[in-house]
Design a protein around this motif. Sequence first.
Motif, PDB file in Angstrom:
ATOM      1  N   TYR A   1      -7.273   9.784   4.670  1.00 13.40           N
ATOM      2  CA  TYR A   1      -7.250   8.734   3.666  1.00 13.40           C
ATOM      3  C   TYR A   1      -6.642   7.486   4.263  1.00 13.40           C
TER       4      TYR A   1
ATOM      5  N   VAL B   1     -15.022  12.054 -10.088  1.00 15.57           N
ATOM      6  CA  VAL B   1     -15.911  10.910 -10.239  1.00 15.57           C
ATOM      7  C   VAL B   1     -17.212  11.121  -9.469  1.00 15.57           C
TER       8      VAL B   1
ATOM      9  N   TRP C   1      -6.848   0.594 -10.530  1.00 13.75           N
ATOM     10  CA  TRP C   1      -7.702  -0.175 -11.445  1.00 13.75           C
ATOM     11  C   TRP C   1      -8.997   0.570 -11.769  1.00 13.75           C
ATOM     12  N   ARG C   2      -9.253   1.653 -11.072  1.00 12.28           N
ATOM     13  CA  ARG C   2     -10.456   2.422 -11.376  1.00 12.28           C
ATOM     14  C   ARG C   2     -10.156   3.621 -12.266  1.00 12.28           C
TER      15      ARG C   2
ATOM     16  N   TYR D   1     -12.886   5.065 -14.314  1.00  8.60           N
ATOM     17  CA  TYR D   1     -14.137   5.510 -13.683  1.00  8.60           C
ATOM     18  C   TYR D   1     -14.548   6.925 -14.102  1.00  8.60           C
ATOM     19  N   PRO D   2     -13.609   7.900 -14.059  1.00  8.59           N
ATOM     20  CA  PRO D   2     -14.042   9.248 -14.464  1.00  8.59           C
ATOM     21  C   PRO D   2     -14.436   9.315 -15.936  1.00  8.59           C
TER      22      PRO D   2
ATOM     23  N   VAL E   1     -11.580   6.959  -6.910  1.00  8.90           N
ATOM     24  CA  VAL E   1     -10.402   6.445  -7.589  1.00  8.90           C
ATOM     25  C   VAL E   1      -9.162   6.579  -6.691  1.00  8.90           C
ATOM     26  N   GLY E   2      -9.262   7.451  -5.715  1.00  9.17           N
ATOM     27  CA  GLY E   2      -8.124   7.643  -4.817  1.00  9.17           C
ATOM     28  C   GLY E   2      -7.155   8.705  -5.286  1.00  9.17           C
TER      29      GLY E   2
ATOM     30  N   PRO F   1      -8.386   1.554  -0.424  1.00 11.53           N
ATOM     31  CA  PRO F   1      -8.172   2.782   0.349  1.00 11.53           C
ATOM     32  C   PRO F   1      -9.252   3.807   0.014  1.00 11.53           C
TER      33      PRO F   1
ATOM     34  N   GLY G   1       0.800  -1.225   0.000  1.00 10.11           N
ATOM     35  CA  GLY G   1       0.000   0.000   0.000  1.00 10.11           C
ATOM     36  C   GLY G   1       0.829   1.270   0.000  1.00 10.11           C
TER      37      GLY G   1
ATOM     38  N   VAL H   1      -4.561  -1.645   1.055  1.00 18.89           N
ATOM     39  CA  VAL H   1      -4.019  -1.915  -0.268  1.00 18.89           C
ATOM     40  C   VAL H   1      -5.142  -2.098  -1.283  1.00 18.89           C
TER      41      VAL H   1
ATOM     42  N   ASP I   1       0.430   6.462  -8.055  1.00 20.05           N
ATOM     43  CA  ASP I   1      -0.042   7.306  -6.959  1.00 20.05           C
ATOM     44  C   ASP I   1      -1.499   7.043  -6.585  1.00 20.05           C
ATOM     45  N   LEU I   2      -2.331   6.697  -7.564  1.00 22.75           N
ATOM     46  CA  LEU I   2      -3.759   6.527  -7.281  1.00 22.75           C
ATOM     47  C   LEU I   2      -3.971   5.438  -6.233  1.00 22.75           C
ATOM     48  N   GLY I   3      -4.917   5.692  -5.338  1.00 22.07           N
ATOM     49  CA  GLY I   3      -5.228   4.688  -4.330  1.00 22.07           C
ATOM     50  C   GLY I   3      -5.783   3.425  -4.958  1.00 22.07           C
ATOM     51  N   GLN I   4      -6.620   3.619  -5.985  1.00 20.57           N
ATOM     52  CA  GLN I   4      -7.255   2.470  -6.626  1.00 20.57           C
ATOM     53  C   GLN I   4      -7.026   2.553  -8.134  1.00 20.57           C
TER      54      GLN I   4
END
Lengths: 415, 306
Positions: free
Chosen positions: B165, B130, A146-147, A150-151, B149-150, B173, A70, B170, A141-144
């Motif tokens: 946050y 988003v 894989w998304r 999405y935007p 999206v983080g 988040p 993480g 992992v 850098d993005l937390g997720q």
Amino acid sequence: MKRLTVNGMSPVDSLFKEEGKILWTVKEKLLLGLSPLDYIAQAVRNPFNWVLAIIFAVGIPVLIGRFIFGLSWVTHSSYDYPWGLFLGWGLFVMVPLSASGFMLGTTVEVFGRKDFHSIERLALLNGLLGYLFAVIFLQVDLGQPWRLVYPMFVSLGPAAVLFLVAWHVATYLSVQVAELVPAFSEWAGWPVGKKFVKKIVLGLTVAGIILSTLHQGALGALFTYAPGKVHPLWFSAPFQWFHFFCSSIFAGLSMLIVVSTLCKTFLKWRCDDEFLENLDRQTLGLAKGCSLALITYFVIKVLAIAHDNDWHYLFTGWGQWFVFEMVVGVLVPLALYATAIRNDSARLARFAALLAVLGIALNRLNTALITFNWKLYQEIPHWREVVIVLTVYSAYIVTYRFVLYRLPILYSWKK
Amino acid sequence: MKKHNRRSLLKGGLVGGLLGAVGLSKKAHAAGSFEGYKDRYGMLVDLTRCVGCRSCEAACNKEQQLPAPDKPFDDFSVFDEIKLGQKRRTTEKAYTVVNKYEVEGHDRPVYRKIQCNHCNEPACLTSCFVNAYTKTPEGAVIYNSKVCVGCRTCMIACPFYIPAYSYSSVINPVVKKCIMCYDTRLKYGRPPACAEACPRETLTFGKREDLIYIARQRIKLNPEKYVDHLYGEREVGGTSWMYLSGVPFEEVGFDTHLGTEPIINYVKDFLTIVPMVLTIWPALFTGFHLLATRKDAKKKEEKSNV
């Protein structure tokens, strides 16, 4: 490679081997016409590859670790500094330095300056790879990560500035891929691709200008969400997008000068005569563009200070830091560029370009990291964060070099 | 039913802009007078009443099922914690914290509770690409972790440094912040857990309009006790949580330089140029192209005439 070319080896630069009309195979093209053993031997001989090997040996495990343990494992997990080096360097510095694609596209295709043709592809490649790696930095850098789409398709927040950045960088990436299709189609022996892009190149270029104006500006506008967090000398709500856009012009052009200088020095065997002979003159041409953008940038920077009445900040410690950035990153390059143009000295212009590139990097890091939260405390990045940035940036250099070795960027493809 | 408020107008304007219509600028100008949802709830925090018992922190922790804190809620040594020169702030484990301030010329310490202020015009909401944030008609600013999206732009945008946050996660988040107990209480018109737990009536829950009235009354009746300012009534366009204080606000950690403009107003300068660039640039640069290549075109024409 130098040694091989001295011994009479000539790298692949056409579809056919010299003896007769035998086509190169893809494997041979990838190996630059060398045997696998020769290829490995030349790679091992290059000391720069050893440096890269060390960086990757340390960096790749850390990079993998970021996705296993993480973000808090690689950053200081700061609530006050949600954006660290990954975006500070990877997005805010990489993107302006990659503005060369649309600048040279505009020069050659829109303004019809065909005399810049031999450097156009290098500019386009610099743009494409810069953006591509900006997205890769963003993915780190993005937390997720894989998304990421999405935007685009899942949940839209069209009123947000970042929405513009996302859409414009994504569409501009595809524009840049399209603009480089000709180089690829020559190399791959696929003429249809080149023909098609030729037909739409004006449209692509104009799309490139629109998208670049907006997303380069949007990166600046992102900080208008944080009035009061960025130091007033680096922040001006009405000017912010324009500062970022205007500085991206000389940032992109200066980066192109730097990159072409590196190519001329370290990749001479891959450059053809047209590229080498024209480079000095083109460098000075780019220098003219840079000096115009630099003076504009300097004027609007002063205007912004006057507009917000921030003069008193100039006499503080932050003010000295600001003056340092403006002198070393703007005024000195401006003076050097002007002298270089006057004295016809491409060498001096190259030095000015290096300063301008460093200056713009400093400006973006100042805005995104150093003066951000100037009223709170200074965030010092975690060492793992630095290692990852170095690793991804090295991957960028390797990719850059990989393409330059092969595709007709620095040389014309022989028919 | 979705109410047609200014925010949706703004979005509509921008979508229109993306499609090439010059639509945003007029709508954006109507901004200054945004009133927000009329019947929204709010909270009035009276700093003169708070004794720093941390009951609100404990209640929040329980209601939101947050992990156990590092130190128990009856441990008052947390008030002395200073990290990087800063007092405690909201974290992924704590949606609200109370800090202690020693104010010169004031005989007893002043305590100040912080949490999401639930702005009328939230910067987190407008900065989110988003659309993960919603300002509910009840006044709460809630967050949808399923689409996040983080990118953490909301944390950049929040003028109060509230969103935290869960960096350590992992797989998922997410942003962590006070949602005014929307799911479990506010939706049903019940006060948030912290308000119910407060033994000193520091926290007054009610319709925002009523709270402003109450606050005014308190200042009027006890002018020597209160500073004549209701923090949050107009700051960054107004917030649902508002504060009364007996000492100057800047001395108990409030940012008094935020101004009354909603954060989105600073961004509009840029947003208004978007449709302009989209519409003007193509014509402008195609024109440049025609001008720059007019010699070539002439040559071509002459050739074809021969």
